[in-house]
Motif scaffolding. Structure first.
Motif, PDB file in Angstrom:
ATOM      1  N   GLY A   1       2.371 -14.268   3.238  1.00 49.96           N
ATOM      2  CA  GLY A   1       1.484 -13.809   4.305  1.00 49.96           C
ATOM      3  C   GLY A   1       0.659 -12.619   3.846  1.00 49.96           C
ATOM      4  N   TYR A   2       0.543 -11.647   4.713  1.00 52.82           N
ATOM      5  CA  TYR A   2      -0.277 -10.486   4.419  1.00 52.82           C
ATOM      6  C   TYR A   2       0.502  -9.206   4.659  1.00 52.82           C
ATOM      7  CZ  TYR A   2      -4.075 -13.825   4.362  1.00 52.82           C
ATOM      8  OH  TYR A   2      -4.865 -14.892   4.069  1.00 52.82           O
ATOM      9  N   ARG A   3       0.011  -8.179   3.997  1.00 56.13           N
ATOM     10  CA  ARG A   3       0.693  -6.892   4.111  1.00 56.13           C
ATOM     11  C   ARG A   3      -0.341  -5.785   4.019  1.00 56.13           C
ATOM     12  NH1 ARG A   3       4.749  -6.331  -0.554  1.00 56.13           N
ATOM     13  NH2 ARG A   3       2.803  -6.272  -1.715  1.00 56.13           N
ATOM     14  N   PHE A   4      -0.169  -4.771   4.860  1.00 54.53           N
ATOM     15  CA  PHE A   4      -1.012  -3.579   4.752  1.00 54.53           C
ATOM     16  C   PHE A   4      -0.388  -2.687   3.687  1.00 54.53           C
ATOM     17  CE2 PHE A   4      -4.564  -1.470   6.646  1.00 54.53           C
ATOM     18  CZ  PHE A   4      -4.403  -0.148   6.323  1.00 54.53           C
ATOM     19  N   ARG A   5      -1.205  -2.298   2.735  1.00 53.72           N
ATOM     20  CA  ARG A   5      -0.716  -1.559   1.585  1.00 53.72           C
ATOM     21  C   ARG A   5       0.028  -0.285   1.986  1.00 53.72           C
ATOM     22  NH1 ARG A   5      -4.850  -0.658  -3.314  1.00 53.72           N
ATOM     23  NH2 ARG A   5      -3.617   0.762  -4.553  1.00 53.72           N
ATOM     24  N   ARG A   6       1.154  -0.077   1.329  1.00 52.57           N
ATOM     25  CA  ARG A   6       1.996   1.060   1.721  1.00 52.57           C
ATOM     26  C   ARG A   6       1.354   2.400   1.379  1.00 52.57           C
ATOM     27  NH1 ARG A   6       7.035   1.826   3.340  1.00 52.57           N
ATOM     28  NH2 ARG A   6       7.678  -0.305   3.040  1.00 52.57           N
ATOM     29  N   GLU A   7       0.834   2.510   0.165  1.00 52.40           N
ATOM     30  CA  GLU A   7       0.249   3.791  -0.259  1.00 52.40           C
ATOM     31  C   GLU A   7      -1.268   3.755  -0.157  1.00 52.40           C
ATOM     32  OE1 GLU A   7       3.925   5.371  -0.906  1.00 52.40           O
ATOM     33  OE2 GLU A   7       2.000   6.372  -0.925  1.00 52.40           O
ATOM     34  N   GLY A   8      -1.849   4.907   0.063  1.00 51.37           N
ATOM     35  CA  GLY A   8      -3.302   5.011   0.022  1.00 51.37           C
ATOM     36  C   GLY A   8      -3.778   4.802  -1.404  1.00 51.37           C
ATOM     37  N   ARG A   9      -5.081   4.646  -1.559  1.00 47.37           N
ATOM     38  CA  ARG A   9      -5.556   4.371  -2.928  1.00 47.37           C
ATOM     39  C   ARG A   9      -5.677   5.655  -3.706  1.00 47.37           C
ATOM     40  NH1 ARG A   9     -11.903   3.088  -1.606  1.00 47.37           N
ATOM     41  NH2 ARG A   9     -12.352   5.127  -0.792  1.00 47.37           N
TER      42      ARG A   9
ATOM     43  N   ARG B   1       3.011  -1.115   8.412  1.00 47.33           N
ATOM     44  CA  ARG B   1       2.568  -0.829   7.055  1.00 47.33           C
ATOM     45  C   ARG B   1       3.658  -1.108   6.020  1.00 47.33           C
ATOM     46  NH1 ARG B   1      -0.616   4.701   5.389  1.00 47.33           N
ATOM     47  NH2 ARG B   1      -1.497   3.803   3.524  1.00 47.33           N
ATOM     48  N   GLY B   2       3.285  -1.816   4.956  1.00 53.16           N
ATOM     49  CA  GLY B   2       4.233  -2.077   3.888  1.00 53.16           C
ATOM     50  C   GLY B   2       5.106  -3.298   4.133  1.00 53.16           C
ATOM     51  N   ARG B   3       5.019  -3.883   5.326  1.00 51.85           N
ATOM     52  CA  ARG B   3       5.856  -5.038   5.659  1.00 51.85           C
ATOM     53  C   ARG B   3       5.022  -6.309   5.607  1.00 51.85           C
ATOM     54  NH1 ARG B   3       8.280  -5.733  11.479  1.00 51.85           N
ATOM     55  NH2 ARG B   3       7.182  -7.708  11.355  1.00 51.85           N
ATOM     56  N   VAL B   4       5.554  -7.333   4.944  1.00 48.68           N
ATOM     57  CA  VAL B   4       4.842  -8.607   4.894  1.00 48.68           C
ATOM     58  C   VAL B   4       4.924  -9.274   6.254  1.00 48.68           C
ATOM     59  CG1 VAL B   4       4.665 -10.860   3.790  1.00 48.68           C
ATOM     60  CG2 VAL B   4       5.477  -8.898   2.487  1.00 48.68           C
TER      61      VAL B   4
ATOM     62  N   LYS C   1     -15.742  -6.617   5.818  1.00 43.92           N
ATOM     63  CA  LYS C   1     -16.198  -5.456   6.591  1.00 43.92           C
ATOM     64  C   LYS C   1     -15.547  -4.157   6.119  1.00 43.92           C
ATOM     65  CE  LYS C   1     -17.460  -7.953  10.752  1.00 43.92           C
ATOM     66  NZ  LYS C   1     -17.248  -8.108  12.207  1.00 43.92           N
ATOM     67  N   LEU C   2     -14.338  -4.282   5.580  1.00 48.92           N
ATOM     68  CA  LEU C   2     -13.652  -3.071   5.121  1.00 48.92           C
ATOM     69  C   LEU C   2     -14.243  -2.545   3.817  1.00 48.92           C
ATOM     70  CD1 LEU C   2      -9.878  -3.830   5.856  1.00 48.92           C
ATOM     71  CD2 LEU C   2     -11.451  -2.436   7.189  1.00 48.92           C
ATOM     72  N   GLY C   3     -15.037  -3.368   3.142  1.00 47.23           N
ATOM     73  CA  GLY C   3     -15.741  -2.913   1.941  1.00 47.23           C
ATOM     74  C   GLY C   3     -14.777  -2.375   0.895  1.00 47.23           C
ATOM     75  N   THR C   4     -14.971  -1.114   0.532  1.00 45.83           N
ATOM     76  CA  THR C   4     -14.159  -0.537  -0.544  1.00 45.83           C
ATOM     77  C   THR C   4     -12.688  -0.402  -0.151  1.00 45.83           C
ATOM     78  OG1 THR C   4     -14.745   1.665   0.239  1.00 45.83           O
ATOM     79  CG2 THR C   4     -16.077   0.755  -1.552  1.00 45.83           C
ATOM     80  N   ALA C   5     -12.385  -0.534   1.127  1.00 47.51           N
ATOM     81  CA  ALA C   5     -10.987  -0.433   1.556  1.00 47.51           C
ATOM     82  C   ALA C   5     -10.341  -1.810   1.710  1.00 47.51           C
ATOM     83  CB  ALA C   5     -10.895   0.340   2.867  1.00 47.51           C
ATOM     84  N   ALA C   6     -11.046  -2.865   1.278  1.00 47.22           N
ATOM     85  CA  ALA C   6     -10.533  -4.236   1.441  1.00 47.22           C
ATOM     86  C   ALA C   6      -9.148  -4.397   0.822  1.00 47.22           C
ATOM     87  CB  ALA C   6     -11.506  -5.233   0.824  1.00 47.22           C
ATOM     88  N   GLU C   7      -8.924  -3.666  -0.266  1.00 46.85           N
ATOM     89  CA  GLU C   7      -7.656  -3.812  -0.972  1.00 46.85           C
ATOM     90  C   GLU C   7      -6.462  -3.300  -0.165  1.00 46.85           C
ATOM     91  OE1 GLU C   7      -8.060   0.222  -3.675  1.00 46.85           O
ATOM     92  OE2 GLU C   7      -9.255  -1.536  -4.144  1.00 46.85           O
ATOM     93  N   MET C   8      -6.737  -2.603   0.939  1.00 48.88           N
ATOM     94  CA  MET C   8      -5.624  -2.154   1.779  1.00 48.88           C
ATOM     95  C   MET C   8      -4.907  -3.347   2.408  1.00 48.88           C
ATOM     96  SD  MET C   8      -5.724   1.112   1.380  1.00 48.88           S
ATOM     97  CE  MET C   8      -4.542   1.727   2.585  1.00 48.88           C
ATOM     98  N   VAL C   9      -5.630  -4.449   2.587  1.00 45.20           N
ATOM     99  CA  VAL C   9      -5.014  -5.659   3.135  1.00 45.20           C
ATOM    100  C   VAL C   9      -4.659  -6.572   1.958  1.00 45.20           C
ATOM    101  CG1 VAL C   9      -5.341  -7.657   4.640  1.00 45.20           C
ATOM    102  CG2 VAL C   9      -6.352  -5.454   5.266  1.00 45.20           C
ATOM    103  N   GLU C  10      -3.372  -6.671   1.675  1.00 47.39           N
ATOM    104  CA  GLU C  10      -2.922  -7.419   0.507  1.00 47.39           C
ATOM    105  C   GLU C  10      -2.444  -8.812   0.889  1.00 47.39           C
ATOM    106  OE1 GLU C  10       0.177  -4.561  -0.576  1.00 47.39           O
ATOM    107  OE2 GLU C  10      -1.078  -3.910  -2.242  1.00 47.39           O
ATOM    108  N   THR C  11      -2.720  -9.762   0.007  1.00 47.69           N
ATOM    109  CA  THR C  11      -2.166 -11.103   0.169  1.00 47.69           C
ATOM    110  C   THR C  11      -0.841 -11.158  -0.572  1.00 47.69           C
ATOM    111  OG1 THR C  11      -4.393 -12.001   0.163  1.00 47.69           O
ATOM    112  CG2 THR C  11      -2.602 -13.560  -0.214  1.00 47.69           C
ATOM    113  N   VAL C  12       0.187 -11.635   0.105  1.00 47.87           N
ATOM    114  CA  VAL C  12       1.469 -11.822  -0.568  1.00 47.87           C
ATOM    115  C   VAL C  12       1.685 -13.323  -0.671  1.00 47.87           C
ATOM    116  CG1 VAL C  12       3.938 -11.303  -0.554  1.00 47.87           C
ATOM    117  CG2 VAL C  12       2.318  -9.677   0.434  1.00 47.87           C
ATOM    118  N   ARG C  13       1.566 -13.816  -1.872  1.00 47.01           N
ATOM    119  CA  ARG C  13       1.527 -15.266  -2.105  1.00 47.01           C
ATOM    120  C   ARG C  13       2.702 -15.991  -1.486  1.00 47.01           C
ATOM    121  NH1 ARG C  13      -1.088 -17.401  -7.651  1.00 47.01           N
ATOM    122  NH2 ARG C  13      -1.598 -19.327  -6.585  1.00 47.01           N
ATOM    123  N   GLY C  14       2.389 -17.028  -0.764  1.00 41.38           N
ATOM    124  CA  GLY C  14       3.431 -17.864  -0.181  1.00 41.38           C
ATOM    125  C   GLY C  14       4.124 -17.232   1.013  1.00 41.38           C
TER     126      GLY C  14
END
Ligand code: CA
Length: 230
Positions: free
Chosen positions: A222-230, A172-175, A207-220
């Motif tokens: 990769g991807y990162r799981f959001r560190r904080e809850g919404r 979590r929190g790591r690209v 599929k994650l629906g309203t939680a989709a934003e937990m998976v963040e795109t980090v431009r150039g």
């Protein structure tokens, strides 16, 4: 296993709410409304955990926590503190006193139960970090049972989507680069299939629906799981 939990809370509504949800989850509740009841209850009942409100009349929750942690008979019982104050100081003080975790009011009873289970798994040493349930905002991921819940409703994922989500969430929190994800999730050693990752991420987000934003795109990168809850 001892499944008794001491709940120390002077507000009757919260005490009733917490007790109800813990009992629904298979725990037995020993209620206490102040420090006197709490300390005498814990002498009489072996409990596996204490849920302790910070704002108690009398000496207050922090002092109760200190007493529990000073007493050789109770010092190993994990304590989860409830606080209405979100301040960082409370958190640090709580943890310095030996509280094992804390929740800020208002909290969801579901999250309370998940946190309690996580603490009990930790203290009972029955798992390693990879097996521990991950709770992130509205999402609860169970790597062992291969289940994901969004606000307590199960989400159906393919095995690959599940592994992708778990891999991101456990770091979590790591690209993580597409290449890293390919290697861990698909076992690929080379970079040619990085669009595979994008495709799966897109489906996973749907599929994650309203939680989709937990998976963040980090431009150039990769991807990162959001560190904080919404
Ligand atoms: Ca209170």
């Amino acid at each position: 296993m001892n499944d008794k939990i001491l709940v120390v809370e002077d507000e009757p509504d919260i005490l009733a709410l917490v007790s109800y949800h813990l009992e629904q989850s298979g725990f037995a509740v020993v209620p206490a409304e102040d420090e006197e009841q709490a300390l005498s209850a814990i002498e009489q009942n072996p409990v596996c955990l204490v849920v302790l409100d910070l704002m108690l009349p009398g000496i207050g929750g922090l002092e109760v926590c200190r007493l529990l942690k000073q007493n050789p008979r109770t010092k190993d019982i994990p304590v989860l503190m409830l606080t209405a104050r979100a301040g960082e100081i409370d958190r640090i003080v709580g943890l310095e006193l030996g509280a094992d975790d804390y929740l800020v009011k208002p909290f969801s009873p579901r999250e309370l139960v998940l946190r309690i289970r996580a603490i009990l798994r930790r203290v009972q040493g029955s798992d390693d970090a990879e097996d521990a349930q991950i709770v992130a905002g509205p999402l609860a991921i169970d790597p062992v049972g291969c289940q994901v819940q969004l606000d307590s409703d199960p989400i159906e994922l393919t095995a690959t989507e599940f592994k992708l989500l778990t891999t991101l969430a456990q770091r979590r929190g790591r690209v993580q680069s597409r290449e890293e994800l390919l290697k861990v999730v698909w076992g690929y050693e080379y970079v040619g299939y990085s669009r595979t990752v994008d495709t799966h991420i897109r489906r996973l987000r749907e599929k994650l629906g309203t939680a989709a934003e937990m998976v963040e795109t980090v431009r150039g990168m990769g991807y990162r799981f959001r560190r904080e809850g919404r």
